[in-house]
Scaffold this motif. Sequence first.
Motif, short mmCIF file in Angstrom:
data_model
loop_
_atom_site.label_atom_id
_atom_site.label_comp_id
_atom_site.label_asym_id
_atom_site.label_seq_id
_atom_site.Cartn_x
_atom_site.Cartn_y
_atom_site.Cartn_z
N ASN A 8 -4.47 5.11 -2.00
CA ASN A 8 -5.63 5.65 -1.28
C ASN A 8 -6.21 6.83 -2.04
O ASN A 8 -5.56 7.85 -2.21
CB ASN A 8 -5.22 6.09 0.13
N GLU A 63 -7.98 2.13 -3.20
CA GLU A 63 -8.67 2.00 -1.92
C GLU A 63 -9.61 3.18 -1.74
O GLU A 63 -9.20 4.33 -1.85
CB GLU A 63 -7.67 1.98 -0.75
N ASP A 81 -11.77 0.44 2.10
CA ASP A 81 -10.82 0.65 3.20
C ASP A 81 -11.56 0.85 4.52
O ASP A 81 -12.71 1.30 4.52
CB ASP A 81 -9.98 1.89 2.87
N LYS A 100 -11.01 -4.24 3.36
CA LYS A 100 -10.02 -4.15 4.42
C LYS A 100 -10.72 -3.95 5.76
O LYS A 100 -11.35 -2.91 5.98
CB LYS A 100 -9.03 -3.01 4.14
N GLU A 160 0.86 -1.18 0.00
CA GLU A 160 0.00 0.00 0.00
C GLU A 160 0.89 1.23 0.00
O GLU A 160 1.85 1.31 0.78
CB GLU A 160 -0.89 0.02 1.25
MG MG Z 1 -5.65 2.53 2.96
#
Ligand code: MG
Length: 280
Positions: free
Chosen positions: A115, A147, A177, A198, A59
Amino acid sequence: RAKELGRKRYMLFDDTLAKSAIDVLAMEGELRQALRRGEFQPYFQPFCRLADGEVVGYEALMRWNHPRDGVLGPATFLRVAQDGGHIEAIDWRVFEAACSAIQQLHGTRPFLTINVSALHLQHADFDRRLVRLLERTGLDPARLIIEVTEGSLLDDPERVRGTLERLRGLAVGAALDDFGTGYSSLSYLHSLPLRMLKIDRSFVHALDEGTPATTTVVAAILALARALGIQVIAEGIETPAQRNALLRMGCEFGQGFLLGRPAPIERWADAVPAAVAGAG
Ligand code: MG
Ligand code: C2E
Ligand code: MG
Ligand code: MG
């Protein structure tokens, strides 16, 4: 200027990490300068198969290499960057650097997750811009996963769904996320083209207490994801006990300080280019 200052001060009254309006203006100036100077970079945190610890992806997490204050995490500047309208420019810098770095990793072909804030998903050209970035950096779209948080679905779920559908058509995946902390209704879950979910670290940490309620909730999330064909990553794993509990419950993937802290790409061994490795 006075008007602007007044508006900002008003906004900050309900900000728990309240900074003075002067601080905010100063930081905005610094953010603009930092963008010009290229002070933003991605750190990379691995996510792993829990059974054998094998890294399956990284990530990208944004960091500000501040000339005076050192390496700053998003908690210190994300809010100001968002309110001041700088976040998208910063994000694109970080995304580009992250895609290049992962594309150049030697020997492995890990996934990369980035992200993406709610703002991006409201822009009609987000997916086209992402495609151009993939072309420029040479990263295989099938290795990229964006995400998104449940919060970004609130405003306009249909628009977000459209964007995610178009991205899926290009082989770019999507992950939800911080799952369990937002307001997502279960009805979104099956209508969104999600590859990954997640589980927020608050659930993972609560596993330590071993209360039946927590275990039941995590087990239910795992069962739901399995039924929908969505892969699960548990976030924030800090102890072997947490990892073992997740493994016993059939959670396949995880991320957290126990498995690897966020670090510059050079920190990850297989990032050494072939030419350099050969010369050693
Ligand atoms: Mg994240
Ligand atoms: P997130 O996407 O949920 O990222 C996970 C955060 O938890 C990261 O904080 C990571 O360093 C931290 N973390 C990872 N493992 C552990 C653990 O075992 N224990 C604990 N206590 N924490 C752990 P970070 O890097 O400070 O990022 C915070 C948030 O900022 C991210 O949450 C994400 O929402 C946002 N963010 C990060 N990078 C970007 C970016 O490039 N663009 C945008 N728009 N937002 C970003
Ligand atoms: Mg998260
Ligand atoms: Mg989080």
